[in-house]
Design a protein around this motif. Structure first.
Motif, PDB file in Angstrom:
ATOM      1  N   GLU A  16      27.407 -39.667-111.308  1.00 35.55           N
ATOM      2  CA  GLU A  16      28.851 -39.474-111.268  1.00 35.55           C
ATOM      3  C   GLU A  16      29.249 -38.135-111.889  1.00 35.55           C
ATOM      4  OE1 GLU A  16      32.998 -41.773-112.592  1.00 35.55           O
ATOM      5  OE2 GLU A  16      31.041 -42.524-113.230  1.00 35.55           O
ATOM      6  N   LYS A  17      28.487 -37.656-112.880  1.00 38.53           N
ATOM      7  CA  LYS A  17      28.798 -36.395-113.543  1.00 38.53           C
ATOM      8  C   LYS A  17      28.582 -35.188-112.622  1.00 38.53           C
ATOM      9  CE  LYS A  17      27.289 -38.200-118.035  1.00 38.53           C
ATOM     10  NZ  LYS A  17      26.310 -38.016-119.144  1.00 38.53           N
ATOM     11  N   HIS A  18      27.873 -35.396-111.525  1.00 40.06           N
ATOM     12  CA  HIS A  18      27.476 -34.286-110.661  1.00 40.06           C
ATOM     13  C   HIS A  18      28.294 -34.192-109.378  1.00 40.06           C
ATOM     14  CE1 HIS A  18      23.657 -33.481-112.894  1.00 40.06           C
ATOM     15  NE2 HIS A  18      23.854 -34.729-113.248  1.00 40.06           N
ATOM     16  N   ILE A  19      29.265 -35.078-109.200  1.00 36.94           N
ATOM     17  CA  ILE A  19      30.024 -35.117-107.945  1.00 36.94           C
ATOM     18  C   ILE A  19      31.517 -35.105-108.262  1.00 36.94           C
ATOM     19  CG2 ILE A  19      30.453 -36.405-105.825  1.00 36.94           C
ATOM     20  CD1 ILE A  19      27.658 -37.730-106.304  1.00 36.94           C
ATOM     21  N   TYR A  20      32.236 -34.193-107.634  1.00 39.29           N
ATOM     22  CA  TYR A  20      33.657 -34.008-107.923  1.00 39.29           C
ATOM     23  C   TYR A  20      34.431 -33.858-106.619  1.00 39.29           C
ATOM     24  CZ  TYR A  20      37.886 -31.325-109.164  1.00 39.29           C
ATOM     25  OH  TYR A  20      39.169 -30.869-109.282  1.00 39.29           O
ATOM     26  N   ILE A  21      35.602 -34.495-106.550  1.00 39.70           N
ATOM     27  CA  ILE A  21      36.505 -34.342-105.408  1.00 39.70           C
ATOM     28  C   ILE A  21      37.800 -33.722-105.923  1.00 39.70           C
ATOM     29  CG2 ILE A  21      37.750 -35.501-103.558  1.00 39.70           C
ATOM     30  CD1 ILE A  21      35.627 -37.664-103.570  1.00 39.70           C
ATOM     31  N   LYS A  22      38.153 -32.560-105.411  1.00 40.98           N
ATOM     32  CA  LYS A  22      39.298 -31.804-105.920  1.00 40.98           C
ATOM     33  C   LYS A  22      40.608 -32.462-105.502  1.00 40.98           C
ATOM     34  CE  LYS A  22      41.176 -27.099-106.145  1.00 40.98           C
ATOM     35  NZ  LYS A  22      40.978 -25.684-105.756  1.00 40.98           N
ATOM     36  N   GLU A  23      41.513 -32.621-106.471  1.00 40.69           N
ATOM     37  CA  GLU A  23      42.833 -33.177-106.211  1.00 40.69           C
ATOM     38  C   GLU A  23      43.918 -32.156-106.561  1.00 40.69           C
ATOM     39  OE1 GLU A  23      43.342 -36.933-108.112  1.00 40.69           O
ATOM     40  OE2 GLU A  23      41.685 -37.884-107.037  1.00 40.69           O
ATOM     41  N   LYS A  24      45.116 -32.402-106.100  1.00 38.01           N
ATOM     42  CA  LYS A  24      46.231 -31.465-106.276  1.00 38.01           C
ATOM     43  C   LYS A  24      46.515 -31.224-107.754  1.00 38.01           C
ATOM     44  CE  LYS A  24      50.986 -30.613-104.765  1.00 38.01           C
ATOM     45  NZ  LYS A  24      52.137 -31.117-103.979  1.00 38.01           N
ATOM     46  N   GLY A  25      46.710 -29.948-108.099  1.00 38.68           N
ATOM     47  CA  GLY A  25      47.085 -29.583-109.451  1.00 38.68           C
ATOM     48  C   GLY A  25      45.949 -29.493-110.436  1.00 38.68           C
ATOM     49  N   GLU A  26      44.715 -29.701-109.995  1.00 39.85           N
ATOM     50  CA  GLU A  26      43.567 -29.667-110.904  1.00 39.85           C
ATOM     51  C   GLU A  26      42.895 -28.301-110.893  1.00 39.85           C
ATOM     52  OE1 GLU A  26      42.313 -34.390-110.463  1.00 39.85           O
ATOM     53  OE2 GLU A  26      41.034 -32.816-109.605  1.00 39.85           O
ATOM     54  N   ASP A  27      42.297 -27.948-112.023  1.00 39.79           N
ATOM     55  CA  ASP A  27      41.474 -26.748-112.077  1.00 39.79           C
ATOM     56  C   ASP A  27      40.212 -27.056-112.877  1.00 39.79           C
ATOM     57  OD1 ASP A  27      42.012 -26.472-114.869  1.00 39.79           O
ATOM     58  OD2 ASP A  27      43.856 -25.391-114.421  1.00 39.79           O
ATOM     59  N   THR A  28      39.385 -26.038-113.091  1.00 35.93           N
ATOM     60  CA  THR A  28      38.070 -26.265-113.696  1.00 35.93           C
ATOM     61  C   THR A  28      38.136 -26.521-115.197  1.00 35.93           C
ATOM     62  OG1 THR A  28      37.816 -23.859-113.845  1.00 35.93           O
ATOM     63  CG2 THR A  28      36.831 -24.964-111.950  1.00 35.93           C
ATOM     64  N   THR A  29      39.318 -26.419-115.799  1.00 33.61           N
ATOM     65  CA  THR A  29      39.436 -26.794-117.211  1.00 33.61           C
ATOM     66  C   THR A  29      39.493 -28.308-117.373  1.00 33.61           C
ATOM     67  OG1 THR A  29      41.866 -26.744-117.229  1.00 33.61           O
ATOM     68  CG2 THR A  29      40.714 -24.680-117.684  1.00 33.61           C
ATOM     69  N   GLN A  30      39.741 -29.010-116.268  1.00 31.40           N
ATOM     70  CA  GLN A  30      39.839 -30.461-116.317  1.00 31.40           C
ATOM     71  C   GLN A  30      38.562 -31.140-115.831  1.00 31.40           C
ATOM     72  OE1 GLN A  30      43.490 -29.777-113.905  1.00 31.40           O
ATOM     73  NE2 GLN A  30      44.306 -31.511-115.051  1.00 31.40           N
ATOM     74  N   PHE A  31      38.007 -30.631-114.730  1.00 31.82           N
ATOM     75  CA  PHE A  31      36.827 -31.252-114.137  1.00 31.82           C
ATOM     76  C   PHE A  31      35.857 -30.177-113.662  1.00 31.82           C
ATOM     77  CE2 PHE A  31      40.410 -34.132-113.414  1.00 31.82           C
ATOM     78  CZ  PHE A  31      39.940 -35.287-114.014  1.00 31.82           C
ATOM     79  N   LEU A  32      34.596 -30.322-114.023  1.00 32.67           N
ATOM     80  CA  LEU A  32      33.548 -29.404-113.592  1.00 32.67           C
ATOM     81  C   LEU A  32      32.247 -30.181-113.511  1.00 32.67           C
ATOM     82  CD1 LEU A  32      33.179 -26.370-112.928  1.00 32.67           C
ATOM     83  CD2 LEU A  32      32.417 -26.056-115.278  1.00 32.67           C
ATOM     84  N   PRO A  33      31.599 -30.218-112.346  1.00 34.11           N
ATOM     85  CA  PRO A  33      30.357 -30.985-112.228  1.00 34.11           C
ATOM     86  C   PRO A  33      29.275 -30.468-113.171  1.00 34.11           C
ATOM     87  CG  PRO A  33      31.185 -30.324-110.066  1.00 34.11           C
ATOM     88  CD  PRO A  33      31.991 -29.580-111.080  1.00 34.11           C
ATOM     89  N   SER A  34      28.447 -31.370-113.663  1.00 29.64           N
ATOM     90  CA  SER A  34      27.252 -30.953-114.392  1.00 29.64           C
ATOM     91  C   SER A  34      26.346 -30.214-113.423  1.00 29.64           C
ATOM     92  CB  SER A  34      26.527 -32.167-114.968  1.00 29.64           C
ATOM     93  OG  SER A  34      27.311 -32.789-115.962  1.00 29.64           O
ATOM     94  N   ALA A  35      25.682 -29.155-113.909  1.00 27.37           N
ATOM     95  CA  ALA A  35      24.819 -28.353-113.034  1.00 27.37           C
ATOM     96  C   ALA A  35      23.747 -27.670-113.867  1.00 27.37           C
ATOM     97  CB  ALA A  35      25.648 -27.311-112.282  1.00 27.37           C
TER      98      ALA A  35
END
Length: 717
Positions: A16-35
């Protein structure tokens, strides 16, 4: 939840930490996949090993060097498939592979003597080749073979050879990215500065992170030759061993693949003061931008514009033809790392396509920051994706095309979906203007292939297939053949009908932003008196100081006469003041809130405009996403300070090469802002500076202060 756990991953919930679906109003300060972390046990990875990253991706591309792999022959064979990296010397690097060919006895008793024997044999077989790279593998690293003393013995014995050692066995890192890093840093430490190249032009560059996939390098060489620019070194497409030793003599590093070669670009900046300009060389619009940046750096913009005009005249109409037929098509990009962020905006802006899912095999969080900033809402981002996840994604997004490598491509074809080889291309090159057309052509051919559409249909229906064994079923066989022919014809008609449909959807979207930008001018005019007041104040103060000495003597003479009168008048004035006070106070109370409201409106207006500029920079500019926090902050301040000077008409002073690097990015940004934002032209200079200062603060907040990228504060690249 933006972070997504697929159904297929229920037994490995860490995914779950490696998969992200972008939603309106979000940026990388809120969600960033582990890599760039170890693959989770139970997940079948598509990654390559660290040794592969060093040998196959970087070293193996050099056209005049023996690539000797110290290990079992399988390691050599697995990294021999370099047919996508041609050269102009007869493809020497594609024809041969060298190995010490370790066996069990060497694992037991050591392989150093075997290595020396193999090195001497290789030089003897190719007497014209005087350069060699030696790679360790898992086997030789585990038994502790020390290859550097062996290399020194051979260099001393032969005298006229130069050898580079790459000690990066397959298990050294979590993916091939470790091999990129080890090669970059080792070459910078051991070889850069040990050779002096011949300088033939006042304009010199290194092209970094380009590997000449199906001739990409030749495209870049053609552009630079027309602009009169000398390429000191290609790192490493169509490159030579000695040219890479002379990289310190370039004035500019033009960086393409920042994941595999950004390390050496940054080290050259720190040690030699050579600036780095990141470019997107894939994509029609990006190709223009890249050439303009290089032209601005050297002050030869006219040459850049001449090349652009020539290439646009050749290829723009062809690209438009494909755009009409590809607009609205959905595409997945499942590649190594950089192509995710290089291609996403190019496909969307140049061709009107929609990138709906992206997966990186060896990208870092830096790569995901770039691609998420550029991507659309609803796009799926996956780190180190596995095959079951790919199945689930395909069912979710139902793409028209997948850009990926041959391994995943084989899986995609079995599902009757078209794919284009995003690693080695189908019919390249894909770089530059002609490359954009080549890529569009390959995508068009894949999507509209009648055979691919035929493969998607099961012509059997519910009936059993008739036999063709000669037992009286010839008639049934003939009927089946007629059905197949009819079906193919129908598929061709459907494909042709789709081709003829024009792309009319983009016009309303273009007109809408123009209408929204118009109401800005009244607010800009309201702020003008405030700006004028600030400009007048410094002029008034000196005059006041000059008048004061003259006024004081006169005031002393008049004072005795005035005092009696003042005593008589005072009671009258006080009475009038008492009468007027109740009338004035309500008016003052009414004015104060209006001033405060106006100030808040101006501040809000500045912030809104700054947010628009920040969004554009996030989507298009790479200088904000360098690998370390200090580098990002230096670039943000340098580029935006230069942009403020350009937009306000101030004189720009370029004292160093680093200054010129900032200026090149700032000039492109300033021109882009003036074209896209009409409100900018109606602003006072003070307001323009205020907007860019706010942009600076927003960017630092997003990409540094609140960034979830865990690598930003590492001391080494």
């Amino acid at each position: 939840m933006p972070m997504k756990l697929f159904k297929c991953d229920e037994t490995i919930p860490e995914r779950e930490k490696h998969i992200y679906i972008k939603e309106k109003g979000e940026d990388t300060t809120q969600f960033l996949p582990s890599a760039h972390v170890e693959t989770i046990p139970g997940s079948l990875s598509e990654r390559g090993c660290s040794y592969c990253g060093a040998k196959l991706v970087i070293g193996g591309v050099l056209k005049d060097t023996i690539q000797l792999i110290h290990g079992p022959v399988g390691c050599a064979y697995d990294t021999w498939h370099t047919k996508r990296y041609p050269s102009d010397n007869g493809n020497f690097q594609l024809k041969y592979v060298w190995s010490s060919d370790m066996k069990e006895q060497h694992v037991v008793f050591g392989g150093e003597k075997l290595l020396k024997k193999a090195m001497l044999e290789a030089f003897a077989e190719f007497p014209d080749i005087k350069r060699m790279m030696v790679y360790t593998t898992c086997s030789t690293a585990l038994i502790g073979d020390d290859i550097k003393p062996v290399v020194k013995e051979v260099e001393k014995e032969l005298g006229d050879v130069d050898i580079f050692t790459v000690e990066c066995p397959g298990f050294a890192g979590v993916s091939q990215s470790k091999g990129h890093h080890v090669f970059n840093m080792g070459w910078m430490t051991d070889k850069v500065g040990t050779y002096e190249p011949e300088i033939t032009s006042p304009y010199t560059i290194n092209v970094i992170g380009d590997y000449n996939i199906q001739g990409d390098t030749f495209v870049m060489e053609k552009y630079m030759e027309k602009m009169g620019i000398q390429i000191i070194a290609h790192f490493t497409g169509n490159g030579t061993y000695d040219s890479l030793r002379g990289m310190h003599r370039a004035q500019l590093n033009v960086t393409n693949c920042a994941r595999s070669a950004g390390y050496i670009a940054n080290e050259l900046k720190k040690k030699y003061g050579i600036p780095r300009i990141d470019v997107d060389t894939w994509g029609f619009d990006y190709a223009k931008e890249g050439l303009r940046k290089i032209g601005a750096f050297f002050g030869i913009e006219d040459r850049a514009e001449a090349v652009i005009a020539e290439e646009v005249a050749k290829y723009e109409s062809k690209l438009e033809w494909y755009k009409e037929r590809l607009t609205g098509k959905k595409v997945c990009i499942w590649t190594g790392g950089p192509r995710l962020w290089h291609w996403t905006k190019a496909l969307e802006d140049d061709l009107g396509m929609h990138v709906v899912a992206m997966s990186s095999k060896f990208g870092h969080q830096e790569d995901f920051e770039k691609v998420i900033a550029r991507g659309e809402e609803g796009t799926i981002y996956i780190d180190d994706g596995n095959e079951l996840e790919f199945f689930e994604v395909l069912e979710m997004v139902k793409p028209d095309l997948v850009l990926t490598g041959p391994r995943v491509g084989a899986l995609v074809k079995k599902l009757h979906l078209p794919y284009v080889n995003g690693h080695g291309y189908h019919n390249g090159p894909y770089m530059g203007f002609e490359g954009a057309v080549n890529m569009a052509r390959d995508m068009y051919n894949a999507i509209y292939s009648p055979l691919m559409k035929l493969a998607q249909s099961d012509i059997r229906g519910e009936q059993n297939l008739p036999s063709t064994n000669g037992n009286g079923n010839g008639k049934a066989t003939k009927e089946l053949s007629e059905q197949v022919v009819s079906l193919v014809q129908q598929q061709v008609k459907e494909a042709t009908a789709q081709v003829k449909q024009p792309a009319k959807e983009t016009a309303p979207q273009v007109q809408k932003p123009a209408k929204e930008a118009a109401p800005v001018q009244p607010q800009a005019k309201e702020t003008a008196p405030q700006a004028q007041a600030k400009e007048v104040a410094p002029q008034v103060q000196p005059q006041a100081k000059e008048v004061a000495p003259q006024v004081q003597p006169q005031a002393k003479e008049v004072a005795p006469q005035v005092q009696p009168q003042a005593k008589e008048v005072a009671p009258q004035v006080q009475a009038q003041a008492k009468e007027v006070a109740p009338q004035v106070q309500p008016q003052a109370k009414e004015v104060a809130p209006q001033v405060q409201v106006q100030a808040k409106e101006i501040a809000s207006y500045i912030q809104e405009r700054a947010a628009e500029v920040t969004k554009l920079i996030q989507e298009r500019c790479l200088w904000q996403f360098h690998s370390r926090a200090w580098d990002r902050e230096e670039n943000i301040n340098g580029v935006l300070n230069m942009a403020a000077q350009i937009l306000t008409g101030e004189k720009v002073v370029l004292e160093t090469l680093i200054d010129r690097g900032f200026y090149a990015d700032a000039k492109i940004l300033s021109a882009d802002l003036e074209i896209r934002f009409a409100w900018l032209n109606s602003m006072e200079n003070s307001q323009k500076k205020a907007v860019l200062e706010s942009v600076k603060a927003m960017l630092i907040d997003i990409v540094i202060t609140k960034s979830k990228n865990g690598e930003l504060h590492y001391s080494l690249y």
